[in-house]
Design a protein around this motif. Structure first.
Motif, PDB file in Angstrom:
ATOM      1  N   HIS A  70      90.167 -31.924  66.690  1.00 41.49           N
ATOM      2  CA  HIS A  70      91.118 -31.142  65.899  1.00 41.49           C
ATOM      3  C   HIS A  70      90.663 -29.710  65.657  1.00 41.49           C
ATOM      4  N   HIS A  71      89.363 -29.496  65.528  1.00 41.75           N
ATOM      5  CA  HIS A  71      88.907 -28.152  65.162  1.00 41.75           C
ATOM      6  C   HIS A  71      89.135 -27.143  66.293  1.00 41.75           C
ATOM      7  N   ILE A  72      89.076 -27.635  67.540  1.00 37.89           N
ATOM      8  CA  ILE A  72      89.359 -26.727  68.666  1.00 37.89           C
ATOM      9  C   ILE A  72      90.832 -26.350  68.669  1.00 37.89           C
ATOM     10  N   LYS A  89     101.448 -27.664  65.693  1.00 39.40           N
ATOM     11  CA  LYS A  89     100.859 -28.164  64.450  1.00 39.40           C
ATOM     12  C   LYS A  89     101.439 -29.542  64.115  1.00 39.40           C
ATOM     13  N   ALA A  90     102.739 -29.657  64.268  1.00 41.96           N
ATOM     14  CA  ALA A  90     103.399 -30.916  63.916  1.00 41.96           C
ATOM     15  C   ALA A  90     103.024 -32.039  64.886  1.00 41.96           C
ATOM     16  N   TYR A 111      92.435 -22.663  68.230  1.00 47.98           N
ATOM     17  CA  TYR A 111      93.425 -22.097  69.151  1.00 47.98           C
ATOM     18  C   TYR A 111      94.639 -21.582  68.393  1.00 47.98           C
ATOM     19  N   LEU A 112      95.130 -22.371  67.454  1.00 46.29           N
ATOM     20  CA  LEU A 112      96.284 -21.952  66.653  1.00 46.29           C
ATOM     21  C   LEU A 112      95.957 -20.681  65.867  1.00 46.29           C
ATOM     22  N   LYS A 158      97.768 -17.034  66.249  1.00 44.63           N
ATOM     23  CA  LYS A 158      98.339 -16.401  65.066  1.00 44.63           C
ATOM     24  C   LYS A 158      97.760 -14.995  64.878  1.00 44.63           C
ATOM     25  N   ALA A 159      96.460 -14.875  65.057  1.00 43.33           N
ATOM     26  CA  ALA A 159      95.793 -13.589  64.843  1.00 43.33           C
ATOM     27  C   ALA A 159      96.182 -12.572  65.918  1.00 43.33           C
ATOM     28  N   ASP A 160      96.266 -13.031  67.162  1.00 44.92           N
ATOM     29  CA  ASP A 160      96.536 -12.105  68.263  1.00 44.92           C
ATOM     30  C   ASP A 160      97.994 -11.702  68.360  1.00 44.92           C
TER      31      ASP A 160
END
Lengths: 100, 100
Positions: free
Chosen positions: A85-87, B96-97, A91-92, A96-98
DNA sequence: TCGATATTTCGACAACCATCGAATTGATGT
DNA sequence: ACATCAATTCGATGGTTGTCGAAATATCGA
């Protein structure tokens, strides 16, 4: 400070691998299935749900693993997979940042 | 009710297109550049920043547009592109979902 | 109208990739 | 040791896609 301090940043190479890994519908289905389960006996269970040849499944699992999206653990004859999950979160966050 | 009510859900086809669009490093750079700007004269500006042939750029812009990630507007000789943040957000929400 | 500039379309090529059958490796139980 | 089952590797194939040069289309200014 990054949004989630103890989360590893993705290298450009990882970013590309994760994106490509997510872009294949079958791999997406595999990940979705792994997300719902505590993840036992993948190849057997997967093949029930997804209708795929052993060779192709093995290929996809390797892709997902080199992307870092899953981790594998041998259990005798079987191999168990775990969604990382942490990867996925990294990625998310990167997207979001880019872009967002 | 969906997490963001006025946001359109992605069809499976769109999900696949967006994922594939994001998976190419050059398209990712294009989107990143579009995100920082109010988006004027794309092909000219892009080509300064990214080193790409006109034909290839045109091809990528079309990919991004059919994925819904950008919108285009003709302005005389030029074409202006706009990042479609809501599609990006819809994609992030879907990931995410489904997986996180 | 003409020449210049921006963008798209066409055609071709090479690289990549998903797919699977067949052969192989590895582990288990008898 | 042997047969069986899980999973991987190998080799081949067909389809997809990124790339760009060249030609075509479109718009503008002179």
């Amino acid at each position: 400070m990054a949004p989630h301090a103890n989360q590893p940043e993705l290298t450009d190479d990882q970013l590309s691998r994760v994106a490509k890994a997510l872009a294949d519908p079958r791999r997406y289905e595999i990940l979705k299935k792994l997300g719902t389960q505590p993840c036992a006996t993948p190849c057997s269970h997967m093949r029930d749900a997804i209708d795929i040849s052993p060779a192709t499944l093995s290929h996809h699992m390797k892709e997902l693993e080199t992307a870092g999206l899953v981790r594998s653990e041998k259990d005798g004859k079987f191999v168990n997979y775990f969604l990382q999950h942490h990867i996925l979160r990294a990625y998310l966050n990167r997207l979001k940042a880019d872009l967002a």
